[in-house]
Design a protein around this motif. Structure first.
Motif, mmCIF file in Angstrom:
data_model
loop_
_atom_site.group_PDB
_atom_site.id
_atom_site.type_symbol
_atom_site.label_atom_id
_atom_site.label_comp_id
_atom_site.label_asym_id
_atom_site.label_seq_id
_atom_site.Cartn_x
_atom_site.Cartn_y
_atom_site.Cartn_z
ATOM 1 N N THR A 193 -32.451 12.497 5.404
ATOM 2 C CA THR A 193 -31.623 12.990 4.453
ATOM 3 C C THR A 193 -30.247 12.704 4.692
ATOM 4 O O THR A 193 -29.418 12.452 3.721
ATOM 5 C CB THR A 193 -31.815 14.754 4.698
ATOM 6 O OG1 THR A 193 -33.071 15.107 4.281
ATOM 7 C CG2 THR A 193 -31.044 15.533 3.762
ATOM 8 N N GLN A 305 -36.653 9.956 -0.759
ATOM 9 C CA GLN A 305 -37.982 9.982 -0.812
ATOM 10 C C GLN A 305 -38.376 10.191 0.356
ATOM 11 O O GLN A 305 -39.686 10.923 0.714
ATOM 12 C CB GLN A 305 -38.366 8.978 -1.517
ATOM 13 C CG GLN A 305 -37.993 9.091 -3.168
ATOM 14 C CD GLN A 305 -38.768 10.064 -4.056
ATOM 15 O OE1 GLN A 305 -39.757 10.815 -3.805
ATOM 16 N NE2 GLN A 305 -37.865 10.662 -4.969
ATOM 17 N N ALA A 308 -38.518 13.388 1.949
ATOM 18 C CA ALA A 308 -39.601 14.415 1.493
ATOM 19 C C ALA A 308 -40.886 14.116 2.172
ATOM 20 O O ALA A 308 -41.683 14.873 2.336
ATOM 21 C CB ALA A 308 -39.371 14.355 -0.046
ATOM 22 N N GLU A 312 -42.910 16.787 4.534
ATOM 23 C CA GLU A 312 -44.237 17.326 3.973
ATOM 24 C C GLU A 312 -45.422 16.691 4.600
ATOM 25 O O GLU A 312 -46.592 17.083 4.374
ATOM 26 C CB GLU A 312 -44.227 17.287 2.516
ATOM 27 C CG GLU A 312 -43.045 17.950 1.673
ATOM 28 C CD GLU A 312 -42.919 17.395 0.266
ATOM 29 O OE1 GLU A 312 -43.582 16.591 -0.261
ATOM 30 O OE2 GLU A 312 -42.033 18.006 -0.371
#
Length: 398
Positions: A193, A305, A308, A312
């Motif tokens: 991030t 991306q 994420a 997850e």
């Protein structure tokens, strides 16, 4: 520009860099505080448990060292390496015994405090090379001597209390973690991030021809490296716990991939540093670089991306698709009409793209094959250290 103007400009640059550092620190601090909530509760519960065992089971009226040892050994993060916990516990016991012995020999007083610290520290260095072990031994020896008249339990009892607290911490450090991958995932996702933030800062500066913005990006870069360094320590401690706890060994492949990600992220940040350094020269000589800025902005999107996917723990299909598209756009011919400096920036971006493709799970060979117009097979060889094989988890789409 007069002297006052130059002074004002320097202050403005420093204020901007300070703002970048403070924003990064605030984001990281919030993530750190949220992540420490459960570990702090666990350490507090361990201290209460150690006190209860020493008081109600062993029968010590004031087991001061039991909760202290449990709290200090467990600490307030999930980064609990069993060896570190055991080291702190052993240091606590050694310190208590040293303090008790020297009290019997030389009594209590100011100069005795100095003597006990020297003896405890040298004894700890003889037993073990760990700095934490030595620090804990010295502190506990000093506490015993300084508060001897306030502690009512017997000398053997104090050592037993410290040992009991250390054992409680060690057992909990191994048994408490039921998911040793969540914290490493969170840290590595945070690095992705913040890397996205970094790349967007670089893209904006290249697009507008802002050399001050590129200096701000270097401040962001240093902060991202700090988070990555701590994240690698988190991955290492989680791996140690997983190897000691048979029920957690199934997570070792995930931790291996996270370690691979950390190495590749370090490499990418080194390449981005080169991009920033060269970008300042290019912008200073030739002004804005919109084509290169577009490529860097797309790289930022890939980093987002990847964040994420790691958070997850899902296959990075979108990140790989975007990174592959970026690779196709990183042809030197895209800026052949520009100066040689712009071409050099695209060459650096090709290396960043290889790093991003590897972060999606590809091997270095497969990532390099995605680049168009490769004029020299040695283009990305300089970044060859580390795990360059395909990911053990994300090499192929599930």
């Amino acid at each position: 520009m007069d002297a006052a103007g130059r002074t004002w400009e320097r202050l403005a640059r420093r204020s901007r860099r300070l703002g970048v550092a403070l924003r990064l620190r605030a984001r990281d601090g919030w993530r750190r505080a949220v992540g420490s909530f459960v570990p702090v509760l666990q350490a507090a519960a361990a201290a209460a448990l150690a006190f209860s065992l020493a008081h109600f089971v062993v029968g010590h009226p004031y087991p001061f060292f039991a909760p202290v040892a449990a709290w200090v050994c467990l600490g307030f993060t999930r980064n609990r390496q069993p060896r570190r916990v055991a080291e702190l516990g052993a240091g606590a016991v050694l310190g208590v015994l040293t303090g008790e012995l020297l009290h019997l020999l030389i009594g209590t007083g100011p100069w005795q405090i100095g003597v006990v610290l020297v003896v405890a520290a040298l004894g700890a260095r003889f037993v073990d090379r760990g700095d934490l072990f030595t620090m804990q031994a010295g502190v506990n020896a000093m506490v015993v001597l300084a508060t001897f008249t306030l502690i009512t339990s017997d000398p053997v009892g104090r050592a037993v209390d410290a040992l009991l607290g250390a054992l409680v911490a060690l057992v909990l450090a191994v048994l408490l973690p039921r998911d040793v991958t969540s914290r490493p995932k969170r840290y590595l996702a945070s690095v992705h991030t913040e890397s996205e933030v970094l790349l967007r800062m670089v893209a904006d500066a290249l697009r507008s021809g802002d050399t001050a913005g590129l200096r701000d990006a270097r401040t962001q870069l240093r902060g991202v490296r700090d988070i990555l360094d701590y994240g690698r320590a988190v991955v290492g401690s989680s791996g140690q716990v997983a190897r000691l706890n048979p029920t957690l060994r199934r997570d070792l492949p995930v931790l291996a991939e996270l370690e691979r990600q950390a190495v590749l992220l370090r490499r990418m940040l080194n390449t981005v540093e080169l991009l920033v350094r060269q970008g300042r020269g290019v912008v200073g000589e030739s002004g804005p670089q919109p084509v290169v800025a577009m490529l860097v902005a797309e790289a930022a999107g890939v980093a987002g991306q990847l964040a994420a996917s790691v958070r997850e723990w899902s296959f990075p299909a979108e990140a790989r698709r975007r990174a592959s598209n970026l690779a196709a756009e990183c042809a030197p011919s895209a800026v052949m009409h520009s100066t040689w400096r712009a071409v050099a920036l695209v060459s650096v971006m090709r290396s960043v793209t290889v790093d991003l493709l590897q972060l999606t799970g590809l091997s270095r060979e497969a990532a390099r094959a995605a680049l168009p117009d490769l004029p020299d097979s040695r283009e990305v060889e300089d970044a060859a250290d580390g795990p360059d094989g395909a990911s053990g988890i994300w090499a192929e789409r599930p």
